[in-house]
Design a protein around this motif. Structure first.
Motif, short mmCIF file in Angstrom:
data_model
loop_
_atom_site.label_atom_id
_atom_site.label_comp_id
_atom_site.label_asym_id
_atom_site.label_seq_id
_atom_site.Cartn_x
_atom_site.Cartn_y
_atom_site.Cartn_z
N LYS A 94 11.91 -5.45 -14.80
CA LYS A 94 10.64 -5.45 -15.47
C LYS A 94 9.96 -4.08 -15.26
CE LYS A 94 10.80 -9.98 -16.23
NZ LYS A 94 10.87 -10.55 -17.31
N SER A 95 8.83 -4.39 -16.10
CA SER A 95 8.01 -3.14 -16.38
C SER A 95 6.44 -3.49 -16.17
CB SER A 95 7.94 -2.54 -17.79
OG SER A 95 9.11 -2.01 -18.08
N TYR A 96 5.64 -2.67 -15.31
CA TYR A 96 4.35 -2.87 -15.04
C TYR A 96 3.40 -1.52 -15.23
CZ TYR A 96 6.64 -6.46 -12.30
OH TYR A 96 7.46 -7.76 -12.01
N ILE A 97 2.21 -2.04 -15.26
CA ILE A 97 1.05 -0.98 -15.57
C ILE A 97 0.27 -0.72 -14.32
CG2 ILE A 97 -0.96 -0.68 -16.95
CD1 ILE A 97 0.03 -2.48 -18.93
N CYS A 98 0.16 0.69 -14.32
CA CYS A 98 -0.53 1.15 -13.11
C CYS A 98 -2.03 1.50 -13.43
CB CYS A 98 -0.01 2.43 -12.25
SG CYS A 98 1.63 2.01 -11.89
N SER A 99 -3.01 1.25 -12.62
CA SER A 99 -4.49 1.59 -13.00
C SER A 99 -5.14 1.86 -11.89
CB SER A 99 -5.11 0.47 -13.65
OG SER A 99 -6.49 0.73 -14.16
N HIS A 100 -6.27 2.79 -11.87
CA HIS A 100 -7.26 2.87 -10.79
C HIS A 100 -8.31 2.18 -10.92
CE1 HIS A 100 -9.05 5.19 -14.52
NE2 HIS A 100 -10.14 4.99 -13.51
N ASP B 170 0.87 -1.44 0.16
CA ASP B 170 -0.02 0.11 0.01
C ASP B 170 0.72 1.39 0.24
OD1 ASP B 170 -2.48 -1.33 -0.01
OD2 ASP B 170 -2.61 -1.44 2.01
N ALA B 171 1.98 1.15 0.64
CA ALA B 171 2.85 2.30 0.68
C ALA B 171 3.50 2.74 -0.87
CB ALA B 171 4.08 2.14 1.57
N LEU B 172 3.68 1.75 -1.55
CA LEU B 172 4.10 1.74 -2.99
C LEU B 172 2.90 2.38 -3.71
CD1 LEU B 172 5.97 1.21 -5.16
CD2 LEU B 172 5.22 -1.09 -5.52
N LEU B 173 1.78 1.68 -3.56
CA LEU B 173 0.58 2.35 -4.32
C LEU B 173 0.47 3.96 -4.03
CD1 LEU B 173 -2.10 -0.42 -4.17
CD2 LEU B 173 -0.58 0.11 -5.99
N ASP B 174 0.52 4.28 -2.83
CA ASP B 174 0.68 5.41 -2.37
C ASP B 174 1.37 6.42 -3.09
OD1 ASP B 174 -1.62 5.28 -0.76
OD2 ASP B 174 -0.56 4.99 1.25
N SER B 175 2.86 6.01 -3.10
CA SER B 175 3.81 6.66 -3.74
C SER B 175 3.57 6.98 -5.16
CB SER B 175 5.34 5.90 -3.54
OG SER B 175 6.36 6.65 -4.19
N GLY C 264 -6.15 7.72 -8.39
CA GLY C 264 -4.62 7.33 -7.81
C GLY C 264 -4.57 5.82 -8.46
N VAL C 265 -3.50 5.35 -8.14
CA VAL C 265 -2.94 4.03 -8.30
C VAL C 265 -3.57 3.00 -7.53
CG1 VAL C 265 -1.14 2.26 -8.87
CG2 VAL C 265 -0.92 4.81 -9.65
N ARG C 266 -4.32 2.13 -7.87
CA ARG C 266 -5.13 1.01 -6.84
C ARG C 266 -4.67 -0.32 -7.39
NH1 ARG C 266 -4.61 3.82 -3.97
NH2 ARG C 266 -6.03 5.70 -3.67
N ASN C 267 -4.35 -0.63 -8.65
CA ASN C 267 -3.99 -1.84 -9.18
C ASN C 267 -2.67 -1.54 -9.87
OD1 ASN C 267 -6.03 -3.38 -8.28
ND2 ASN C 267 -7.19 -2.16 -9.75
N ILE C 268 -1.67 -2.87 -9.75
CA ILE C 268 -0.60 -2.88 -10.58
C ILE C 268 -0.64 -4.11 -11.20
CG2 ILE C 268 1.98 -3.08 -10.52
CD1 ILE C 268 1.87 -1.32 -8.20
#
Length: 179
Positions: free
Chosen positions: A68-74, A30-35, A45-49
């Motif tokens: 690696k690379s990842y996608i962020c989504s709300h 969750d700290a990563l998602l908040d950042s 905001g980012v809620r899913n990776i």
């Protein structure tokens, strides 16, 4: 420590956020998602990776792999992106704006030519041009080419000199051809 690049869901123009993720900087997922929410412009905001194709959802820090690379989504549903296109940062003169309704009408008018090569309707629009100072990409101006400032090439160079506040004697395309 893991070096990871995060992209915005469905946005190939977003250049990505490169981050170092380790247990000291992010104690919880969750700290990563908040950042990420502060750095990736998403409405809620980012809620899913997830993985780049959006198939596998990441739920804890251990699931992230180094390099690696990842996608962020709300939202739960991810829009996949082409990583090759998204990882290339476009040069300032390659950035394009969305096609406006007027520009689209001009494109359609050009496509609707009759059999003799005559256009059914002739729509002329002013052209925008992005001009850079040679050797200093930070000094740039957008110039609208119209009938007033393009009577002669010399008059146009004078107009550009005024706008750039720098004497303009020659003009080149981005690939080096002289205009």
């Amino acid at each position: 420590a893991k070096r990871i690049c995060f992209y915005k869901s469905g946005d190939p123009q977003f250049n990505g956020i490169k981050m170092v993720v380790n247990s000291r900087s992010y104690k919880t997922f969750d700290a990563l998602l908040d950042s990420l929410s502060k750095r990736v412009p998403l409405p809620f905001g980012v809620r899913n990776i997830s993985t780049p194709r959006g198939r596998h959802s990441i739920t804890n820090l251990e699931d992230l792999e180094d390099g690696k690379s990842y996608i962020c989504s709300h939202q739960r549903k991810m829009k996949p992106i082409n990583l090759e296109q998204a990882s290339k940062k476009p040069l300032p003169w390659q950035i394009s704006r969305p096609v406006s309704a007027r520009r689209r009408a001009v494109q359609l008018a050009r496509q609707n030519e009759d059999g003799f090569g005559h256009r059914e309707s002739r729509i002329t629009t002013p052209k925008k041009m992005l001009v850079f100072k040679n050797g200093d990409v930070r000094l740039r101006r957008t110039i609208v080419l119209g009938k007033k400032n393009t009577q002669t090439f010399e008059a146009f160079l004078d107009y550009m000199s005024e706008l750039m506040q720098y004497p303009v004697a020659k003009l080149y395309t981005t690939d080096g051809r002289k205009v």
